[in-house]
Design a protein around this motif. Structure first.
Motif, PDB file in Angstrom:
ATOM      1  N   ILE A  75       0.852  -1.186   0.000  1.00  0.00           N
ATOM      2  CA  ILE A  75       0.000   0.000   0.000  1.00  0.00           C
ATOM      3  C   ILE A  75       0.892   1.242   0.000  1.00  0.00           C
ATOM      4  CG2 ILE A  75      -1.846   1.227   1.201  1.00  0.00           C
ATOM      5  CD1 ILE A  75      -2.656  -1.573   0.320  1.00  0.00           C
ATOM      6  N   THR A 117      -6.353  -0.164   5.708  1.00  0.00           N
ATOM      7  CA  THR A 117      -5.382  -0.730   4.760  1.00  0.00           C
ATOM      8  C   THR A 117      -4.257  -1.472   5.467  1.00  0.00           C
ATOM      9  OG1 THR A 117      -3.867   1.179   4.733  1.00  0.00           O
ATOM     10  CG2 THR A 117      -5.778   1.255   3.256  1.00  0.00           C
ATOM     11  N   MET A 153      -4.874  -6.222   3.048  1.00  0.00           N
ATOM     12  CA  MET A 153      -4.354  -5.443   4.169  1.00  0.00           C
ATOM     13  C   MET A 153      -2.921  -5.842   4.521  1.00  0.00           C
ATOM     14  SD  MET A 153      -7.627  -5.099   6.726  1.00  0.00           S
ATOM     15  CE  MET A 153      -8.474  -6.585   6.194  1.00  0.00           C
TER      16      MET A 153
END
Length: 710
Positions: free
Chosen positions: A159, A207, A267
């Motif tokens: 991410i 996230t 995640m």
């Protein structure tokens, strides 16, 4: 082992620890000053020591052997012989079974007794005495594991920093009371891997999950004797082993399954790691591992009296990062969790203690240099808690490029502003826009600031608006523990109340805090349960409360459900608007060759803030215009990002303020996206014209987007 081991081969000094290679197990232990090392083998239940094997091979201060008859599941520990001269820093005591620093699995918890201490408790000369009682029966045991695991196509979600929404959680506390997790899996890695908890995180918009310490840790003796536990886990004794108390199966693979499942849900997993000290405490602490293996190598000792420990952590000792083998242990641990456990990064507890080369904190310390050049660790997320308890330990803004930091200046300012303190708007502007005053000069970006309102340490969000003072009596320390500087405000009554006006104000304040957090530049961090009104009943230091005080409650009241929906909504707004998660700092300069700046600060009359406006101590209302139609940024595919022009109106005053909506680039209209006056934040579809006054409610926050069409 049902039969004694008869074959003992020399083995190898590398890798450290107990390593199963498919045919046998290699054992390797570092000790610079030991005179003799014995490997102790135990029965399958760990109750009886069945064999001792002397490690006669020593290479580069590493004691080693190879047991071709050993298999995964073998329980073991060490006894290390050497001088017991505390004044010189040596505390060897072969009567104490020791946990190996490289153990991949640690079974059991200590059955506390005086036998765990290397000296005679109560003796005239305290730790200068020598205790000959054997402690093996009450000690945890190390266990050999087979590291094989089917990861399949698992890969890190990667991410981008600016897209992250961090969720700090405790593995046990998150699912311990979850009604949709079967009882046998609650509070475990397996429980966190199940669909209902993961669905909650996905719907929320998380996230990145940041797990509070999962390295094997111990409950302090003084807590256990008072019926308490070291719930938070900042008391590590094994830097390679996931704590077995969070395992439903008793297998290390359960942790790996949890990581793989979270990755599949999109995640990341970040670990909160405690490398600054260990569970052995000060000179009066127990002998459990490092102290008995080689005290003078592992710990920072007072130079002119090596009986005592340098304590930069408030926990009695500090690991000696200057020693190459200690540094290697920490680096090997970090790499192990990335390569074998697939975690995506680390948050370093009291990270300043890791940078102390001599007495001072050295921003370019060996530890940070080593990490920055490491091909594995240089690619993961690194977050510092940028302080310790020693002189000069407060280092917010001073960590190297590549590191993010918990920004307590953000926390303190946002709390003070919404509490209604005057003189805050100047700093508020810095904190809302990523704290460029702290990070830009060194070449870092807004994501260097990990923004938070609350964390595991301190009041929950609900308690922040419900208590003026801490209420830690249940910790049995006469309410002396925990910070007295909370910047909290109870809205008129201490603790819970049935007063509807006070409860409405508290609910609005919680929405204000969450909206400010999610709409600030930098990386927002939520604490598990804050989105649902979790309370610790005024306890701001619940480190020892392994019970309902710390566990999340999932039976939500209507106002808690409203707060949850509100949090989901504002996270979705953040994700929908690149302008709220920029990769670069604002500079207040015109864009596109025009007159409109990338950011404009406004007073309630709708004009740009003047010097005198900023200097007014009583000012508690501020507007900020974000020009987003061209961000001058690109995404990871090189596409130019565009966004709506946004307007944020913030009013910490107790009365409504009519804010004149500004006009930029012609006659525009404004659509309301958010108003914290509303319980769920989502207002009715209403359009306002530039130049019109908008009534910003007392203690509320409003977000609008600019529209061309009336």
């Amino acid at each position: 082992m049902s039969k004694p081991i008869t074959a003992v081969w020399p083995g190898r000094p590398n890798p450290r620890g107990a390593s199963w290679d498919g045919e046998g197990v290699n054992f390797a232990l570092f000790s610079e000053h030991a005179e003799k090392v014995e490997l102790c083998i135990f029965d399958p239940k760990g109750r009886r020591e069945v064999q001792r094997i002397e490690l006669k091979e020593r290479s580069d201060l590493i004691w080693h052997c190879y047991l071709p008859e050993a298999r995964p599941g073998l329980l073991y520990g060490y006894r290390v012989h050497g001088p017991y001269r505390p004044q010189e820093g040596h505390r060897f005591n072969p009567h104490k079974l020791l946990i190996e620093p490289y153990a991949k699995d640690i079974v059991g918890t200590p059955n506390w007794s005086d036998a765990h201490f290397g000296y005679r408790i109560g003796s005239k000369h305290a730790d200068l005495s020598f205790d000959r009682r054997d402690n093996a029966i009450g000690m945890p045991k190390c266990r050999v594991i087979d590291q094989a695991f089917t990861w399949g196509n698992d890969k890190p979600p990667c991410i981008p920093w600016h897209d992250m929404v961090i969720y700090e959680m405790h593995v046990k506390g998150f699912t311990m009371q979850h009604p949709d997790v079967p009882a046998q899996f609650r509070g475990t890695y397996a429980g966190l891997s199940m669909e209902p908890p993961i669905e909650h995180l996905k719907r929320l918009g998380v996230t990145t999950v940041e797990l509070m310490p999962v390295h094997a840790f111990l409950d302090d003796r003084h807590l256990v004797e008072r019926g308490l536990r070291n719930y938070w886990g900042y008391n590590s004794i094994g830097f390679m082993a996931p704590d077995s108390r969070y395992s439903a199966s008793g297998h290390v693979s359960e942790f790996k399954t949890m990581v793989k499942t979270l990755h599949s849900a999109g995640m990341e997993v970040i670990l909160d790691v405690v490398y600054n000290h260990t569970a052995e405490g000060n000179h009066l602490g127990p002998t459990l591992s490092f102290r008995g293996i080689d005290n003078s190598s592992y710990y920072r000792l007072v130079e002119d009296d090596r009986r005592y420990y340098m304590d930069y952590t408030g926990c009695g000792n500090t690991l000696d990062m200057r020693h190459p083998r200690v540094l290697q242990l920490l680096m090997d641990s970090l790499r192990y969790w990335v390569q074998e456990m697939h975690v995506d990064g680390f948050r370093f507890d009291l990270a300043s203690a890791l940078a102390r080369e001599l007495h001072e904190v050295d921003r370019l310390g060996t530890f940070f240099d080593t990490i920055s050049q490491d091909p594995v660790l240089g690619t993961v997320k690194l977050i510092a808690e940028p302080w310790d308890l020693g002189e000069g330990g407060y280092q917010v803004g001073n960590f190297p490029i590549g590191w993010a930091e918990w920004n307590d200046r953000y926390r303190d300012n946002i709390r003070a502003y919404w509490k209604g303190d005057g003189g805050q708007i100047g700093e508020l502007a810095q904190r809302l826009t990523g704290s460029s005053d702290l990070y830009e000069r060194s070449g870092r970006r807004p994501h260097a600031s990990i923004n938070f309102i609350s964390a595991h340490d301190g009041f929950t969000l609900h308690d922040l608006v419900s208590y003026n003072d801490k209420h830690n009596e249940i910790n049995q320390e006469n309410n002396r523990d925990g910070s007295d500087n909370n910047n909290s405000w109870n809205c008129g009554v201490e603790g819970e109340t049935d007063d509807p006006e006070i409860n409405a104000l508290r609910a609005r304040q919680k929405r204000n805090f969450l909206a400010t957090l999610l709409f600030s530049q930098g990386v927002p961090m939520l604490v598990a349960g804050d989105e649902m009104g979790r309370t610790q009943h005024g306890n701001n230091n619940a480190y020892c409360q392994d019970n309902e005080i710390s566990w999340l409650a999932w039976n939500l009241k209507p106002q808690d459900q409203d707060l949850l929906e509100f949090t989901r909504y504002i996270i979705s707004l953040r994700k929908a608007h690149p302008l709220l998660r920029r990769r670069y700092f604002f500079h207040g300069r015109p864009i596109r060759g025009g007159e409109v700046k990338d950011i404009v600060w406004l007073n309630p009359e709708g004009f740009e803030m003047s010097e005198s406006d900023w200097a007014q101590a009583f000012s508690r209302c501020l507007g900020v215009y974000f020009a987003g139609d061209t961000l001058l940024e690109t995404d990871d595919r090189g596409r130019v990002l565009t966004d709506d022009n946004l307007l944020m109106l913030i009013n910490a005053h107790h009365e409504d303020i009519a804010f004149t909506l500004p006009e930029f680039d012609g006659h525009y209209y404004w659509d309301v996206l958010l108003d914290t006056i509303n319980a769920t934040g989502t207002p009715e579809i209403v359009r306002y014209k530039a130049g019109q006054g908008y009534p910003v409610g007392g203690r509320s926050l409003v977000v609008m987007k600019q529209a061309l069409i009336p």
